[in-house]
Motif scaffolding. Structure first.
Motif, short mmCIF file in Angstrom:
data_model
loop_
_atom_site.label_atom_id
_atom_site.label_comp_id
_atom_site.label_asym_id
_atom_site.label_seq_id
_atom_site.Cartn_x
_atom_site.Cartn_y
_atom_site.Cartn_z
N VAL A 103 0.55 -1.12 -0.07
CA VAL A 103 0.03 0.08 0.24
C VAL A 103 0.57 1.01 -0.27
O VAL A 103 0.75 2.51 -0.70
CB VAL A 103 -0.94 -0.18 1.42
CG1 VAL A 103 -1.76 1.53 1.38
CG2 VAL A 103 -2.25 -0.71 1.07
N TYR A 149 2.23 1.62 -3.22
CA TYR A 149 1.01 2.27 -4.65
C TYR A 149 0.91 4.06 -4.25
O TYR A 149 1.49 4.16 -5.05
CB TYR A 149 0.12 1.84 -3.91
CG TYR A 149 -0.42 0.21 -5.00
CD1 TYR A 149 -0.30 0.73 -6.42
CD2 TYR A 149 -0.65 -0.88 -4.56
CE1 TYR A 149 -0.53 -0.33 -7.29
CE2 TYR A 149 -1.02 -1.90 -5.21
CZ TYR A 149 -1.21 -1.82 -6.42
OH TYR A 149 -1.17 -2.47 -7.64
N LEU A 150 1.38 4.48 -2.75
CA LEU A 150 0.96 5.76 -2.41
C LEU A 150 2.27 6.11 -3.35
O LEU A 150 2.27 7.18 -3.51
CB LEU A 150 1.35 6.17 -1.08
CG LEU A 150 2.12 7.40 -0.31
CD1 LEU A 150 0.85 8.26 -0.77
CD2 LEU A 150 1.64 7.33 1.25
N HIS A 165 -4.27 5.68 -0.63
CA HIS A 165 -3.89 4.90 -0.42
C HIS A 165 -3.21 5.95 1.38
O HIS A 165 -2.72 4.17 1.72
CB HIS A 165 -2.65 4.46 -0.90
CG HIS A 165 -2.42 3.91 -2.54
ND1 HIS A 165 -3.97 3.06 -2.78
CD2 HIS A 165 -2.90 4.32 -3.61
CE1 HIS A 165 -3.52 2.06 -3.78
NE2 HIS A 165 -2.96 2.84 -4.67
N LYS A 221 -5.45 4.68 3.65
CA LYS A 221 -5.77 2.90 3.68
C LYS A 221 -4.53 2.60 4.76
O LYS A 221 -4.73 1.82 5.93
CB LYS A 221 -5.40 2.27 2.36
CG LYS A 221 -5.86 0.73 2.59
CD LYS A 221 -5.29 0.02 0.86
CE LYS A 221 -6.34 0.51 0.11
NZ LYS A 221 -6.53 -0.17 -1.41
#
Length: 241
Positions: A195, A198-199, A214, A217
């Motif tokens: 995650v 992805y950020l 993200h 999350k």
């Protein structure tokens, strides 16, 4: 650890029964080194039964003691003597790789050692991980990516190779490739590191909506560590939209 005397007595008894029982000698050496009784460990590397003609496993252990006690140059010298005698000794090459990768002045040697590990075990991901890192350290970014891709083709859940490949792709602006690597890691491994990655990708692509999603999350994750949260905060804070 509190049972060390009894453990050493058991190993002494084992070597009374069989003085050439190398695993017992090696274990004794390791226990003494873990207790930082390095002089005793060095002495244990020279069992009288071998009359100075030491088996390779004892010579490998002797080199490792020098590294554990802070004498890294001597450890490397001793381990090179081992691989000169046994060029297919994976353990010895692996120890050399671990030692050489910590010294930027030895990165050229690290690359040579990584190539030897791949030669010995071409279908094992760990040598390819070493090779990828060594190539990167020596300025060969494309070669590093190729090594990591080979590793992931063998084991798609190889975390070290996957994230190192992603980092290189992200740094080089290969966003589609980076996303594909992350997709594999997401499917095979998952977790908060994916995650956060992805950020990082969203920030690089100037995608504020995806970055925010993200980030949320990670913040809502019950398993995210403080280090992961701090990294996510820094990643977002460094980018001002």
């Amino acid at each position: 650890p509190e049972d060390l005397p009894e453990r050493l007595q058991a190993l002494d008894r084992a070597n009374e029964i069989n003085p050439r029982l190398i695993p017992a000698h090696v274990l004794r050496i390791r226990l003494l080194a873990e207790a930082q009784r390095f002089d005793e460990a060095r002495a244990a590397c020279q069992p009288a039964i071998f009359n100075g003609d030491l088996p390779v496993r004892l010579r490998t252990a002797a080199a490792t003691i020098e590294a554990d006690s802070g004498n890294l140059d001597l450890a490397i010298e001793k381990m090179y003597e081992v691989v000169a005698e046994e060029p297919n000794n994976y353990e010895a090459w692996g120890r050399l790789a671990d030692w050489l990768r910590t010294d930027e002045h030895r990165y050229d040697q690290y690359l040579q050692v990584a190539n030897e590990l791949v030669r010995i075990a071409p279908n094992y991901v760990i040598p390819l991980g070493y090779l990828g890192e060594a190539r990167k350290f020596n300025g060969d970014r494309q070669g590093a990516k190729e090594a990591y891709k080979r590793a992931l083709a063998l084991e798609a859940d190889y975390v070290f190779g996957g994230f190192r490949l992603f980092d290189l792709q992200l740094e080089d602006g290969e966003f589609d490739d980076a996303r594909a690597t992350l997709k594999t890691l997401e499917q095979q491994v998952g977790g908060d590191d994916v995650v956060v990655s992805y950020l990082e990708l969203a920030v690089k692509e100037n995608d504020a909506n995806a970055a925010t999603m993200h980030f949320r999350k990670v913040c809502r994750s019950a398993t995210a560590s403080r280090a992961q949260l701090n990294h996510a905060i820094k990643t977002l804070a460094d980018k001002l939209w």
